[in-house]
Design an enzyme around this catalytic site. Structure first.
Site, PDB file in Angstrom:
ATOM      1  N   THR A   1     -23.274  36.385  45.147  1.00 30.85           N
ATOM      2  CA  THR A   1     -24.353  37.327  44.776  1.00 30.85           C
ATOM      3  C   THR A   1     -24.627  38.144  46.030  1.00 30.85           C
ATOM      4  OG1 THR A   1     -25.367  35.885  43.115  1.00 30.85           O
ATOM      5  CG2 THR A   1     -26.858  37.441  44.178  1.00 30.85           C
TER       6      THR A   1
ATOM      7  N   THR B   1     -25.169  40.716  41.140  1.00 31.79           N
ATOM      8  CA  THR B   1     -24.156  39.676  41.264  1.00 31.79           C
ATOM      9  C   THR B   1     -23.050  39.785  40.224  1.00 31.79           C
ATOM     10  OG1 THR B   1     -23.905  37.257  41.406  1.00 31.79           O
ATOM     11  CG2 THR B   1     -25.372  38.066  39.694  1.00 31.79           C
TER      12      THR B   1
ATOM     13  N   ARG C   1     -29.960  41.869  33.980  1.00 29.10           N
ATOM     14  CA  ARG C   1     -29.134  40.668  33.885  1.00 29.10           C
ATOM     15  C   ARG C   1     -28.160  40.815  32.702  1.00 29.10           C
ATOM     16  NH1 ARG C   1     -27.562  36.178  36.728  1.00 29.10           N
ATOM     17  NH2 ARG C   1     -27.950  34.207  35.693  1.00 29.10           N
TER      18      ARG C   1
ATOM     19  N   SER D   1     -31.303  32.474  39.571  1.00 28.93           N
ATOM     20  CA  SER D   1     -32.164  32.140  40.719  1.00 28.93           C
ATOM     21  C   SER D   1     -32.450  33.383  41.567  1.00 28.93           C
ATOM     22  CB  SER D   1     -31.476  31.110  41.612  1.00 28.93           C
ATOM     23  OG  SER D   1     -31.270  29.918  40.909  1.00 28.93           O
TER      24      SER D   1
HETATM   25  N1  GLY Z   1     -25.477  33.990  39.489  1.00 29.67           N
HETATM   26  C1  GLY Z   1     -26.453  33.625  40.419  1.00 29.67           C
HETATM   27  C2  GLY Z   1     -27.830  33.742  39.915  1.00 29.67           C
HETATM   28  O1  GLY Z   1     -28.076  34.524  39.014  1.00 29.67           O
HETATM   29  O2  GLY Z   1     -28.708  33.038  40.366  1.00 29.67           O
END
Ligand code: GLY
Length: 581
Positions: A392, A410, A115, A464
């Site tokens: 995403t 994403t 992330r 999410s």
């Molecule tokens: N950007 C969408 C997620 O990480 O849930």
């Protein structure tokens, strides 16, 4: 009679299937695959290896890597880099994601968190204007919208730790696609057109996505991306150092300095992909593994499964009002907890064990009135969700040995911030929008957001994304995941429930109409396909139902059955592909 005929019919059909797609059926397969042809939706079948993803060329690169002797991780990394070329709305180098791997050897699972992180200079109120309102343009469509990208670190960590091929081998197909070009598909043409205005606003994006005269590439025209080929070649030659310290880093930092962005050379050099234990829980004979924080997905999928495990869902009937009511009420409870507790676990103490504890869910189950909707306002006060982008992307990979990869990554919004770093061909994410820009105050939708997910330098925004793998009686059984912002969780949940609780094959589990409730706003979003009679019954129970007009999620899934690989790409969006051999 029917029982005897079925395997024969199935094998014949399989031969036709494999022939028509150019697959070679492995003649060593000793068990015929038994499919119930009374089912309305059938999966695509392969024997040796399969990639299911949002785009054909990248999926086929994944299987070609496996045919060359690569394992599922080699295929996942090659597919991930290829999607950065062929599926620019969400495939990426400039974003981040999560990869869940099931390794047949040792029967173990690995989760890689790549992330994005907030730049060190990011701060809690950075997207607030003087009058206290959110500056949405800066939050989503400026250089400040970007977190430090994690994809290159994540993909290369996966490759170096669990793959078998060289970086050069897995990157070569993506480089070729970028250099030689790809024919523009219907889906790509449509996706670029949908974001055309924003992409044209950025001079570097205009150069990448449109012709020299500014006109769009038509369907079937060849689209080349020489700058992206340069970036991929740098990564191929020099590894993650090229991206985080070398010439790519220099170009990112130059763009940031020229455009008031926050990402520094230090932020890039400090970025690390992190291995974390996946969250794991059970539903009857199934073990469900999914994404831990900083994703909220796995926790809430398990929490809802725990609540629903206590009911005879099949007896209620699939998508009956009774079932959808129970699903909705469980979703409300989980999403209320999401707003309160979920965030980056390196910054906030997230009570994962308590949230996925079956005893907690048993107490939550008692809060549900089986005949009447509980208003969201009485479930928990104050805290609410930040709206998340519905973009995403996800792909699933499996091989005949039972190895699986479930990867969701994403740029946040479709095409991210729609800003390309000059000289790299690479779009930047707008993941900073997944933080709570104004904690403790109502946002533009009148909702209040939690402090836990406030912006802090080095922190990962709450996600999410829910790449998920299900084991059945201890053996790998289902890999799935979806785009959709907060709808990812309910999409993946209903897909695994369809398979686990309603015995659907992977295609049927992907196709049936879905609902979504995220506690606030207090309404059920229902896809077309939920019957108006059911909607009326739900309304009589006190639910507000918004029917139709929007689809929910887009899964890419593989199920393993009797040693066969069964794949399904969700038809809710164009261009998805099952590649198998
Ligand atoms: N950007 C969408 C997620 O990480 O849930």
């Amino acid at each position: 009679m029917k029982r005897l005929q079925q395997p024969i019919i199935t094998l014949l059909t399989l031969c036709l299937l494999t022939a028509s797609t150019g697959w070679t059926r492995d003649t060593t397969a000793d068990e015929p695959l038994i499919i119930d042809f009374n089912e309305r939706f059938l999966p695509t079948v392969a024997r040796n290896g399969m990639v299911v993803g949002p785009e054909q060329l990248a999926a086929e690169i994944g299987t070609s890597i496996m045919r060359q002797g690569g394992n599922v991780v080699d295929a996942a990394v090659a597919t991930g880099f290829a999607l950065a070329v062929t599926y620019p709305r969400a495939g990426n180098l400039g974003g981040g994601g999560f990869m869940l791997i099931h390794l047949a050897e040792g029967n173990r699972q690995v989760f890689i968190d790549y992330r994005e992180t907030a730049p060190a200079a990011a701060s809690r109120d950075m997207f607030l204007l003087e009058d206290g309102k959110e500056d949405l343009m800066r939050e989503y469509f400026s250089l400040q919208a970007s977190g430090v990208p994690g994809t290159v670190a994540g993909m290369l960590h996966a490759l170096e730790t669990y793959g078998t091929m060289s970086r050069q081998q897995v990157l070569a197909p993506a480089i070729a696609l970028a250099e030689e070009g790809i024919p523009v598909s219907f889906a790509l043409n449509y996706e670029v057109a949908s974001r055309g205005k924003r992409l044209r606003d950025d001079p570097a994006a205009l150069r990448v996505f449109f012709k020299a005269d500014g006109s769009p590439y038509e369907i079937g025209e060849i689209w080349r991306q020489p700058d992206l080929a340069w970036t991929l070649r740098q990564i191929s030659d020099k590894g993650a150092a090229a991206f985080y310290q070398g010439e790519i880093a220099q170009r990112i930092v130059a763009a940031m300095e020229a455009g008031n962005g926050l990402i520094t050379a230090r932020d890039l050099a400090d970025y690390r992909a992190i291995e974390r234990p996946p969250v794991r829980g059970s539903f009857r004979e199934f073990e469900v593994l999914s994404a831990p924080p900083p994703s909220s997905g796995g926790v809430h999928i398990l929490q809802i499964l725990n609540i629903l495990e206590q009911d005879d869902l099949k007896e209620m009937g699939h998508n009956s009002a009774a079932y959808l009511h129970m699903l909705t009420e469980s979703m409300k409870l989980a999403y209320a907890d999401r707003s309160e507790y979920l965030a980056d676990p390196d910054f906030v103490d997230v009570p994962v064990a308590q949230l996925i504890d079956k005893a907690y869910s048993a107490r939550q189950r008692k809060l549900i009135n089986p005949h009447k909707a509980t208003p969201s306002s009485t479930i928990a006060p104050g805290q609410a969700l930040h709206p998340e982008s519905k973009d995403t992307t996800h792909y699933s990979i499996a091989d005949a040995k039972g190895n699986m990869v479930s990867n969701t990554y994403t740029l946040n919004a479709s095409f991210g911030s729609a800003i390309v770093v000059p000289g790299t061909g690479m779009l930047l994410n707008n993941e900073m929008g997944d933080f709570a820009a104004k904690p403790g105050h109502p946002n533009m939708f009148g909702l209040v957001q939690g402090e836990n997910n406030k912006i802090e330098g080095g922190k990962r925004p709450l996600s999410s994304m829910s790449p998920t793998i299900v084991l059945r009686d201890g053996a790998p059984w289902l890999a799935t995941g979806s785009p959709g912002g907060t709808r990812i969780i309910t999409t993946v949940l209903q897909t695994v429930l369809n398979a686990m609780a309603f015995d659907m094959n992977v295609a049927a589990a992907s196709i049936y109409a879905r609902i979504h409730h995220q506690w606030l706003p207090d309404e059920i979003l229902a896809e077309d396909g939920i019957s108006p009679d059911t909607v009326r019954l739900l309304e009589q129970m006190g639910h507000k139902v918004v029917l139709g007009g929007q689809t929910i999620g887009r899964t890419e899934s593989i199920m393993i059955k009797d040693g066969w690989l069964l794949g399904a790409t969700d038809t809710r969006r164009p261009g998805g592909w099952v590649a198998g051999y």
